[in-house]
Write a protein that holds these residues in place. Structure first.
Motif, mmCIF file in Angstrom:
data_model
loop_
_atom_site.group_PDB
_atom_site.id
_atom_site.type_symbol
_atom_site.label_atom_id
_atom_site.label_comp_id
_atom_site.label_asym_id
_atom_site.label_seq_id
_atom_site.Cartn_x
_atom_site.Cartn_y
_atom_site.Cartn_z
ATOM 1 N N HIS A 126 0.833 -1.206 0.000
ATOM 2 C CA HIS A 126 0.000 0.000 0.000
ATOM 3 C C HIS A 126 0.864 1.251 0.000
ATOM 4 O O HIS A 126 0.551 2.235 -0.699
ATOM 5 N N ALA A 127 1.951 1.230 0.760
ATOM 6 C CA ALA A 127 2.864 2.384 0.792
ATOM 7 C C ALA A 127 3.504 2.599 -0.583
ATOM 8 O O ALA A 127 3.616 3.737 -1.046
ATOM 9 N N LEU A 128 3.918 1.514 -1.236
ATOM 10 C CA LEU A 128 4.512 1.610 -2.564
ATOM 11 C C LEU A 128 3.540 2.269 -3.546
ATOM 12 O O LEU A 128 3.898 3.184 -4.290
ATOM 13 N N VAL A 129 2.301 1.813 -3.535
ATOM 14 C CA VAL A 129 1.287 2.357 -4.437
ATOM 15 C C VAL A 129 0.986 3.813 -4.080
ATOM 16 O O VAL A 129 0.888 4.671 -4.965
ATOM 17 N N ALA A 130 0.870 4.110 -2.798
ATOM 18 C CA ALA A 130 0.591 5.492 -2.386
ATOM 19 C C ALA A 130 1.696 6.431 -2.858
ATOM 20 O O ALA A 130 1.408 7.523 -3.372
ATOM 21 N N GLU A 131 2.951 6.025 -2.716
ATOM 22 C CA GLU A 131 4.071 6.862 -3.165
ATOM 23 C C GLU A 131 4.023 7.083 -4.672
ATOM 24 O O GLU A 131 4.379 8.158 -5.162
ATOM 25 N N ALA A 132 3.567 6.084 -5.409
ATOM 26 C CA ALA A 132 3.464 6.224 -6.867
ATOM 27 C C ALA A 132 2.283 7.107 -7.261
ATOM 28 O O ALA A 132 2.349 7.837 -8.250
ATOM 29 N N LEU A 133 1.195 7.044 -6.487
ATOM 30 C CA LEU A 133 -0.005 7.803 -6.837
ATOM 31 C C LEU A 133 0.038 9.256 -6.373
ATOM 32 O O LEU A 133 -0.558 10.119 -7.017
#
Length: 146
Positions: A126-133
């Motif tokens: 979730h953190a990885l996706v949040a950083e990308a979004l």
């Protein structure tokens, strides 16, 4: 000749292959997948129609499942389908496949970002996706008026 059951109807292999060929697919699995995509697209079309009626934009994000990460599927059926669907409807699309596929060794990616024996992201995923979004959260970019 082997007999198989598709939708509770007994068919011989030859009959099944003939019927699948008419659908443009080679296997029952492929037919099932195509049916699922068509069903999902119909539901998404209803969402697009509703949002457009309210002048609300839509952005769709797609991401790989664990099996796609393992094989490094960089041009999956799902990616192609949703790219075409979004493009033909002027819907913004965020493709998260590269985010996971470029994150290193597939086994390590699964261990770092996916809940074991599941296909959902763990906290790190979730953190990885949040950083990308986060950089894409400019409303003018994310949900353009449809």
């Amino acid at each position: 000749m082997k007999t198989v059951v598709v939708r509770n109807i007994k068919r011989t292999d030859a009959d099944l292959v003939k019927r699948l060929g008419a659908l443009g697919v080679a296997t029952a699995h492929e037919a099932y997948g195509r049916f699922g995509l068509m069903k999902a697209a119909a539901m998404m079309d209803r969402i697009v129609e509703e949002l457009r009626g309210r002048k609300i934009g839509l952005t769709v994000a797609i991401y790989p499942w664990p099996d796609q990460i393992v094989v490094g599927d960089r041009n999956s059926v799902q990616q192609r389908f949703w790219r075409q669907w979004a493009g033909s409807r002027s819907v913004a699309l965020i493709d998260l496949f590269p985010l996971f596929l470029d994150a290193g060794d597939p086994k390590g990616v699964l261990n770092r970002y996916i809940i074991p024996r599941d296909f959902h992201w763990n906290a790190a995923g979730h953190a990885l996706v949040a950083e990308a979004l986060l950089p894409q959260l400019d409303p003018a970019k994310l949900c353009a008026k449809n």
